[in-house]
Write a protein that holds these residues in place. Structure first.
Motif, PDB file in Angstrom:
ATOM      1  N   PHE A  85      45.468 -11.028  12.077  1.00  0.00           N
ATOM      2  CA  PHE A  85      44.073 -11.376  11.808  1.00  0.00           C
ATOM      3  C   PHE A  85      43.226 -10.108  11.686  1.00  0.00           C
ATOM      4  CE2 PHE A  85      39.777 -12.376  13.328  1.00  0.00           C
ATOM      5  CZ  PHE A  85      39.438 -13.391  12.454  1.00  0.00           C
ATOM      6  N   VAL A  86      43.381  -9.213  12.643  1.00  0.00           N
ATOM      7  CA  VAL A  86      42.590  -7.973  12.638  1.00  0.00           C
ATOM      8  C   VAL A  86      42.927  -7.140  11.397  1.00  0.00           C
ATOM      9  CG1 VAL A  86      42.255  -5.760  13.800  1.00  0.00           C
ATOM     10  CG2 VAL A  86      42.276  -7.882  15.122  1.00  0.00           C
ATOM     11  N   LEU A  87      44.234  -7.031  11.087  1.00  0.00           N
ATOM     12  CA  LEU A  87      44.624  -6.204   9.947  1.00  0.00           C
ATOM     13  C   LEU A  87      44.149  -6.803   8.625  1.00  0.00           C
ATOM     14  CD1 LEU A  87      48.137  -4.987  11.087  1.00  0.00           C
ATOM     15  CD2 LEU A  87      46.087  -3.600  10.768  1.00  0.00           C
ATOM     16  N   ARG A  88      44.114  -8.135   8.558  1.00  0.00           N
ATOM     17  CA  ARG A  88      43.587  -8.740   7.331  1.00  0.00           C
ATOM     18  C   ARG A  88      42.096  -8.461   7.178  1.00  0.00           C
ATOM     19  NH1 ARG A  88      46.978 -13.126   8.198  1.00  0.00           N
ATOM     20  NH2 ARG A  88      45.284 -14.274   9.175  1.00  0.00           N
ATOM     21  N   LYS A  89      41.397  -8.427   8.328  1.00  0.00           N
ATOM     22  CA  LYS A  89      39.969  -8.069   8.299  1.00  0.00           C
ATOM     23  C   LYS A  89      39.798  -6.642   7.767  1.00  0.00           C
ATOM     24  CE  LYS A  89      37.654 -11.557   9.998  1.00  0.00           C
ATOM     25  NZ  LYS A  89      36.968 -12.311   8.968  1.00  0.00           N
ATOM     26  N   VAL A  90      40.638  -5.760   8.297  1.00  0.00           N
ATOM     27  CA  VAL A  90      40.585  -4.357   7.865  1.00  0.00           C
ATOM     28  C   VAL A  90      40.821  -4.271   6.358  1.00  0.00           C
ATOM     29  CG1 VAL A  90      41.718  -2.095   8.034  1.00  0.00           C
ATOM     30  CG2 VAL A  90      41.309  -3.444  10.095  1.00  0.00           C
ATOM     31  N   GLU A  91      41.838  -5.034   5.907  1.00  0.00           N
ATOM     32  CA  GLU A  91      42.185  -5.055   4.486  1.00  0.00           C
ATOM     33  C   GLU A  91      40.981  -5.480   3.642  1.00  0.00           C
ATOM     34  OE1 GLU A  91      45.854  -7.277   4.024  1.00  0.00           O
ATOM     35  OE2 GLU A  91      45.202  -7.755   1.994  1.00  0.00           O
ATOM     36  N   LYS A  92      40.298  -6.526   4.077  1.00  0.00           N
ATOM     37  CA  LYS A  92      39.134  -7.006   3.330  1.00  0.00           C
ATOM     38  C   LYS A  92      38.029  -5.982   3.325  1.00  0.00           C
ATOM     39  CE  LYS A  92      39.331 -11.958   2.998  1.00  0.00           C
ATOM     40  NZ  LYS A  92      39.881 -12.730   4.128  1.00  0.00           N
ATOM     41  N   ARG A  93      37.856  -5.344   4.480  1.00  0.00           N
ATOM     42  CA  ARG A  93      36.771  -4.381   4.623  1.00  0.00           C
ATOM     43  C   ARG A  93      36.987  -3.176   3.711  1.00  0.00           C
ATOM     44  NH1 ARG A  93      32.976  -3.411   9.020  1.00  0.00           N
ATOM     45  NH2 ARG A  93      31.963  -1.496   8.332  1.00  0.00           N
ATOM     46  N   LEU A  94      38.249  -2.774   3.568  1.00  0.00           N
ATOM     47  CA  LEU A  94      38.547  -1.586   2.758  1.00  0.00           C
ATOM     48  C   LEU A  94      38.739  -1.921   1.282  1.00  0.00           C
ATOM     49  CD1 LEU A  94      41.098   0.268   5.063  1.00  0.00           C
ATOM     50  CD2 LEU A  94      38.696   0.803   4.713  1.00  0.00           C
ATOM     51  N   ALA A  95      38.722  -3.209   0.984  1.00  0.00           N
ATOM     52  CA  ALA A  95      39.032  -3.609  -0.389  1.00  0.00           C
ATOM     53  C   ALA A  95      38.050  -3.015  -1.388  1.00  0.00           C
ATOM     54  CB  ALA A  95      39.021  -5.127  -0.493  1.00  0.00           C
ATOM     55  N   ILE A  96      38.587  -2.638  -2.537  1.00  0.00           N
ATOM     56  CA  ILE A  96      37.791  -2.057  -3.608  1.00  0.00           C
ATOM     57  C   ILE A  96      38.122  -2.825  -4.874  1.00  0.00           C
ATOM     58  CG2 ILE A  96      37.775  -0.029  -5.142  1.00  0.00           C
ATOM     59  CD1 ILE A  96      37.846   1.634  -2.595  1.00  0.00           C
ATOM     60  N   PRO A  97      37.112  -3.126  -5.690  1.00  0.00           N
ATOM     61  CA  PRO A  97      37.407  -3.887  -6.901  1.00  0.00           C
ATOM     62  C   PRO A  97      38.506  -3.213  -7.725  1.00  0.00           C
ATOM     63  CG  PRO A  97      35.055  -3.482  -6.696  1.00  0.00           C
ATOM     64  CD  PRO A  97      35.702  -2.776  -5.577  1.00  0.00           C
ATOM     65  N   ASP A  98      39.463  -3.995  -8.173  1.00  0.00           N
ATOM     66  CA  ASP A  98      40.476  -3.481  -9.095  1.00  0.00           C
ATOM     67  C   ASP A  98      41.619  -2.715  -8.447  1.00  0.00           C
ATOM     68  OD1 ASP A  98      41.047  -4.015 -11.668  1.00  0.00           O
ATOM     69  OD2 ASP A  98      40.359  -2.103 -12.453  1.00  0.00           O
ATOM     70  N   ILE A 156      45.700  10.072  -4.277  1.00  0.00           N
ATOM     71  CA  ILE A 156      46.825   9.133  -4.232  1.00  0.00           C
ATOM     72  C   ILE A 156      46.860   8.367  -2.907  1.00  0.00           C
ATOM     73  CG2 ILE A 156      49.326   8.882  -4.473  1.00  0.00           C
ATOM     74  CD1 ILE A 156      47.917   9.939  -6.990  1.00  0.00           C
ATOM     75  N   MET A 157      46.732   9.094  -1.793  1.00  0.00           N
ATOM     76  CA  MET A 157      46.894   8.451  -0.491  1.00  0.00           C
ATOM     77  C   MET A 157      45.874   7.346  -0.223  1.00  0.00           C
ATOM     78  SD  MET A 157      48.004  10.288   3.009  1.00  0.00           S
ATOM     79  CE  MET A 157      46.439  10.742   3.701  1.00  0.00           C
ATOM     80  N   PRO A 158      44.586   7.576  -0.486  1.00  0.00           N
ATOM     81  CA  PRO A 158      43.631   6.496  -0.192  1.00  0.00           C
ATOM     82  C   PRO A 158      43.949   5.215  -0.962  1.00  0.00           C
ATOM     83  CG  PRO A 158      42.474   8.534  -0.709  1.00  0.00           C
ATOM     84  CD  PRO A 158      43.923   8.771  -1.017  1.00  0.00           C
ATOM     85  N   GLN A 159      44.473   5.361  -2.160  1.00  0.00           N
ATOM     86  CA  GLN A 159      44.804   4.172  -2.948  1.00  0.00           C
ATOM     87  C   GLN A 159      46.108   3.547  -2.458  1.00  0.00           C
ATOM     88  OE1 GLN A 159      44.251   4.512  -7.232  1.00  0.00           O
ATOM     89  NE2 GLN A 159      43.174   6.426  -6.917  1.00  0.00           N
ATOM     90  N   ALA A 160      47.083   4.404  -2.174  1.00  0.00           N
ATOM     91  CA  ALA A 160      48.394   3.905  -1.741  1.00  0.00           C
ATOM     92  C   ALA A 160      48.274   3.172  -0.410  1.00  0.00           C
ATOM     93  CB  ALA A 160      49.385   5.061  -1.628  1.00  0.00           C
TER      94      ALA A 160
END
Lengths: 220, 248
Positions: free
Chosen positions: A205-218, A137-141
């Motif tokens: 900016f940095v946090l958006r980069k992090v968000e993109k980096r951790l993004a997973i399809p779906d 749950i946590m990694p997805q949340a």
């Protein structure tokens, strides 16, 4: 002393940057304390019993209704007096408490947005509820919480400018000194605004980069 | 006579005022394939979930391999390790690649070393025909592929029983075949299976026993040939009548 706009970059900004380490560290600690406690409370609120849920809801309602300045002064004059903590930590702590309830709401929404089937599937392969929360749950949340969390980070950096009222020497406090000296509030506040803009923009900016980096399809 | 693996006794389940299961007795032996049939909303899925206690029965006992799962202080997590379950909605862990979906139970539940777990996960995915999809996330897989990963995830735990909860109901018609094929292969290899499904061809071909439920009770039980050719009850006849199009 003549102070004009062209001196903003040569004098004012460098002078005010003397307070940036305090501004950033107060914000950082407030955010981190808020994140750890907020996440824990969010899980309690979602998975705890009815009593815990009611307590969390009440806690959240109270601290969301409290202005930063009021909590800041309360903690500094009432609590810091009796347990002897510094202005710096009194300021950080009051920011952390308020951020914690907002982060709790962010994390709660993110946890609740994870499909219930994820928990069921985790339990079905023999995971305990704690393991399922931790590994599934946590990694997805957390991924889903990140965009809202970025807003909260920006909010805390800006709110940290309030700790000058209890005498913590950060950017806003230095700005007060400079205004008292030069009587040029307009130029000084422009310089302050510039510094906050850059801080908040860089953080986002940095946090958006992090968000993109951790993004997973779906997900999210 | 082979060993009894599952025994349900007097299972009842109520949600508030409505009683979904009204006293079910069922026994499943090793290597047996039991298919639960019946109209929607008659408690088939609820019954299946009682077997691994994802749904806790209001009354009655669930024995798996001689252990009463409804007894107090049972370590239910331990018991579930060997009760594989496949869901209608797949429920793959959305943040994990296919291979990690299969490996995570091994590493985090059984304590297998990661390298060994990945090795095993790879084998299980190859077994369901997905050896070339190891590094894809669930969001990058088709429904049929997702469901096969879900089957591999359950198989990796070395289950004694596989529980299938309408595994093909959420699939596009052209993807159903690949999942049923994997299930049929499993059955032939001797896996004990309990399936809730609406796939009549599959039920007839693969099941050893059909259990027909309606209104929270078992209405009729028998071999597929008995059930499909000579249903004993009027309700079973009515139910089968609606599927007539499926039979040539």
């Amino acid at each position: 002393m003549q102070l004009t706009f062209d001196r903003i970059f040569t004098y004012l900004v460098p002078y005010l940057l003397g307070g940036i380490s305090v501004t950033l560290s107060v914000s950082f600690f407030a955010l981190m304390i808020g994140a750890v406690v907020g996440l824990l409370l969010a899980f309690l609120r979602v998975y705890g019993g009815r009593v815990v849920q009611i307590l969390m809801t009440a806690f959240s309602a109270v601290f969301r209704a409290l202005p930063h300045t009021v909590l800041l002064l309360l903690i500094y004059f009432v609590i810091a007096g009796s347990i002897n903590i510094s202005k710096y930590w009194a300021g950080t702590l009051s920011l952390a408490i308020i951020s914690c309830v907002y982060q709790m709401e962010i994390f709660r929404a993110a946890i609740e947005s994870v499909d219930y089937g994820q928990m069921m599937a985790a339990r079905a392969i023999g995971m305990s509820q704690v393991k399922a929360i931790f590994y599934i749950i946590m990694p997805q949340a957390l991924r889903r919480a990140l965009p809202s969390w970025t807003n909260e980070a920006a909010g805390v950096i800006k709110a940290s400018s309030l700790v000058y009222i209890i005498g913590v020497v950060e950017i806003m406090r230095l700005a007060q000194y400079e205004i008292a000296r030069s009587r040029q509030p307009f130029a000084v506040y422009i310089a302050v605004a510039l510094i906050y803009f850059v801080c908040v923009w860089l953080t986002s900016f940095v946090l958006r980069k992090v968000e993109k980096r951790l993004a997973i399809p779906d997900i999210s | 006579m082979s060993k009894e693996i599952i025994r349900l006794e007097g299972i009842k389940k109520s949600y508030g005022q409505s009683e979904v299961l009204k006293g079910i007795d069922l026994s499943v032996k090793e290597s047996e394939v039991v298919v639960l049939l019946g109209p929607s909303g008659t408690g088939k899925s609820t019954l299946l979930r009682c077997i691994n206690m994802l749904t806790v029965p209001t009354e009655g006992h669930v024995w798996v391999d001689g252990q009463d799962l409804t007894a107090p202080k049972v370590n239910i997590n331990k018991a579930r390790e060997h009760l594989g379950m496949v869901f209608q909605e797949f429920n793959l862990f959305a943040h994990l690649k296919a291979i990690d979906n299969v490996a995570i139970g091994l590493t985090k539940v059984l304590g297998v070393k990661r390298a060994d777990a990945l090795e095993r996960a790879k084998k299980e995915l190859e077994r369901v025909g997905l050896g070339d999809k190891l590094d894809l996330y669930p969001g990058q897989l088709s429904g049929g592929q997702k469901q096969r990963v879900a089957i591999a995830r359950a198989l990796a735990m070395d289950p004694e029983v596989m529980l299938f909860d309408e595994p093909t109901s959420a699939l596009d018609p052209e993807l159903i075949g690949e999942v049923l094929e994997v299930m049929q292969k499993l059955a032939q290899e001797g896996m004990t299976m309990v399936c809730v499904t609406h796939e009549m061809h599959f039920a007839r071909r693969v099941a050893n026993r059909i259990v027909f439920m309606e209104g929270g009770v078992i209405v009729e039980e028998g071999s597929p040939d008995e059930f499909f050719d000579h249903p004993k009850t009027e309700r079973a006849r009515q139910f089968l009548g609606k599927f007539n199009g499926q039979f040539d």
